[in-house]
Design an enzyme around this catalytic site. Structure first.
Site, PDB file in Angstrom:
ATOM      1  N   LYS A  67       0.826  -1.137   0.152  1.00  0.00           N
ATOM      2  CA  LYS A  67      -0.028   0.035   0.047  1.00  0.00           C
ATOM      3  C   LYS A  67       0.962   0.997   0.021  1.00  0.00           C
ATOM      4  O   LYS A  67       2.012   1.128   0.473  1.00  0.00           O
ATOM      5  CB  LYS A  67      -1.049   0.015   1.221  1.00  0.00           C
ATOM      6  CG  LYS A  67      -0.330   0.013   2.614  1.00  0.00           C
ATOM      7  CD  LYS A  67      -1.341  -0.253   3.753  1.00  0.00           C
ATOM      8  CE  LYS A  67      -2.499   0.769   3.903  1.00  0.00           C
ATOM      9  NZ  LYS A  67      -3.056   0.450   4.952  1.00  0.00           N
TER      10      LYS A  67
ATOM     11  N   SER B 187      -7.815   1.571   5.309  1.00  0.00           N
ATOM     12  CA  SER B 187      -7.096   2.199   4.185  1.00  0.00           C
ATOM     13  C   SER B 187      -6.307   1.268   3.242  1.00  0.00           C
ATOM     14  O   SER B 187      -5.605   1.752   2.308  1.00  0.00           O
ATOM     15  CB  SER B 187      -6.141   3.166   4.839  1.00  0.00           C
ATOM     16  OG  SER B 187      -5.327   2.294   5.823  1.00  0.00           O
TER      17      SER B 187
ATOM     18  N   SER C 102      -7.953  -0.896   9.271  1.00  0.00           N
ATOM     19  CA  SER C 102      -7.330  -0.765   7.840  1.00  0.00           C
ATOM     20  C   SER C 102      -7.325  -2.051   7.050  1.00  0.00           C
ATOM     21  O   SER C 102      -7.095  -1.850   5.844  1.00  0.00           O
ATOM     22  CB  SER C 102      -6.427   0.295   7.543  1.00  0.00           C
ATOM     23  OG  SER C 102      -6.811   1.637   8.022  1.00  0.00           O
TER      24      SER C 102
END
Length: 477
Positions: A86, A161, A185
């Site tokens: 990520k 996220s 997340s």
């Protein structure tokens, strides 16, 4: 190797280690899949195809050398396996955008701890995946790239996220991926995309620690299509002296003893942001209860009492870092409304107020763990609603257009909607406990829904074993 897209991460690992599949063949396949699907999906911000193929050639040369010398057992655990990081994680030579148009996107000089750990275990990075700005939100939409969309319904969000990573795994663009979780997340996008998502307990994965995380909320963990693949990634993330004897993958198929599991819909957010549990979330919960009972566990109602001061204290701790982020004044207008609002409030909040919030959260942790300890595990839906439409949190478009049409939504309404969407996530981070999202249900519209199980310190293997048992039970239905 036949049917490469259908292979699990464990099967790919075995094929790569055994020589039935080369690292270059694997990288080429997944890079091609990204090229074909990412324009519609928005899972990746940056694709590093050329570097990935170079790394694959190096991996194949290592395999050939060790094979000649009869030392294939020295191959790293994840030899040649493609993955992605990520875009909050530094990968050497690749810009780390943090999902923000307000930052200069310079290539990272070195790998961050998470990338360094997994590269040492043999993974090949295919690029950087979509995130919300600074990882602040439960959806992965920002001002630098198209939003990350849900592979099960492109008009819906993949969560956040770790939303880009979850979308990539669910769409078959990578076999598995590491996520990081500071308030849900990993579990939120796992629930939205129909994946197994494990948030390990505090301190288990040293590479997941986030600088500036004074509340010690953030930890790294796996996003995978099944429990065995998640266990394999845990074997790479967890130091050997902290792992169970034999490792996670070797033990994941063993059924745990009969457990007492308490079901609770109570949330520390309910006093400030009352919410409804949608019918699809309840269907998932009820099916989860049925499956858990079928595999031998005892499920009952658990009443958990939360202190109503929690929302203010968590928000102060969660947003403290964005207040200290180095952003040139002339670039602050490029921040999204939510980030700009919480940055201003964090800068206006005194150090004493932050310390008071952190002190409260430690008391909250001890009180909540004591209540959870009346049961072996605590159960609830992963999410209170089905995956939300793109733009739903921000007041942007809902129509499936390729870009959110408006960013003028109210920051407080945005935050409220997130807390109502995922009301059972952040308190687990505050408590430092392991938790897992397990997909158990598909709605009539084809959207995945999951359950969350929270365990005591050290129960990561037990949670993975239950996920594996439920997978087996669902195949018998």
């Amino acid at each position: 190797m036949q049917d490469l897209p259908k292979q699990t991460a464990v099967q790919l690992r075995d094929a790569l280690a055994g020589g039935a599949l080369s690292a270059r063949e694997a990288a080429t396949h997944f890079v091609s899949a990204i090229e074909a699907r990412n324009p519609q999906l928005g899972a990746f911000i940056t694709v590093t195809a050329e570097q990935a193929l170079m790394d694959a050639r190096t991996a194949d040369a290592l395999h050939a050398r060790l094979a000649r010398e009869g030392r294939l057992e020295e191959l790293p655990l994840l030899h040649g396996l493609p993955t992605a990081f990520k875009d909050l994680t530094d990968v050497a030579g690749v810009p780390t955008t943090h999902g923000s148009a307000a930052l200069e996107h310079k290539p990272a000089p070195d790998d961050g701890p998470l990338a360094s750990t997994l590269k040492a275990q043999g993974v090949i990075s295919l690029g950087k995946t979509q995130v919300p700005e600074f990882g602040l939100t439960a959806y992965s939409e920002n001002r630098i790239a198209p939003p990350s969309r849900n592979p099960h319904a492109l008009g819906r969000s993949s969560g956040g996220s770790s939303g880009g990573s979850a979308a990539a795994v669910a769409a078959g663009l990578v076999p598995f991926a590491p996520g990081t979780d500071g308030g849900g997340s990993i579990r939120i996008p796992a629930g939205a995309c129909g994946l197994v998502g494990l948030k390990p307990g505090r301190g288990l994965v040293p590479a997941g620690v986030s600088a500036g995380d004074s509340a010690k909320l953030v930890v790294a963990g796996p996003l995978a299509r099944n429990a065995s693949d998640a266990a394999l990634l845990m074997d790479a993330l967890v130091p050997r002296d902290k792992a169970p004897d034999g490792g996670y993958l070797a033990n994941v198929g063993r059924a745990p003893e009969s457990l007492r599991i308490g079901v609770s819909l109570d949330s520390p957010w309910a006093g400030v942001y009352p919410f409804e549990v949608g019918p699809d979330a309840m269907d998932a919960l009820n099916l989860g209860v049925k499956l858990l009972e079928e595999v031998g566990h005892i499920v009952g109602e658990a009443e958990i009492r939360y202190d109503n001061r929690y929302p203010e204290a968590f928000t102060a701790a969660w947003t403290a870092g964005v207040g200290s982020a180095r952003i040139a004044p002339q670039r602050e207008p490029l921040l999204t409304p939510l980030t700009r609002t919480f940055r201003r409030r964090a800068q206006q909040r005194s150090a004493l107020k932050v310390d008071e919030a952190l002190g409260f959260l430690r008391h909250f942790e001890h009180d909540t763990i004591a209540q959870y300890a009346q049961w072996d595990l605590i159960l609830m839906p992963t999410l209170a609603q089905t995956p939300r439409p793109i733009g739903w949190f921000t007041g942007g478009c809902h129509s499936g257009d390729p870009w959110p049409s408006a960013w003028a939504g109210d920051a407080d309404e945005d935050y409220k909607r997130q807390c109502q969407y995922a009301p059972w996530s952040s308190m687990v981070n505050v408590c430092g406990l392991p938790a897992i999202s397990i997909p158990v249900h598909t709605t009539a519209a084809g959207l995945p829904m999951g359950i969350q199980l929270i365990g005591p310190v050290g129960s990561e293997l037990r949670l993975l074993q239950i996920a594996r048992a439920l997978e087996a039970a669902m195949t018998r239905v």
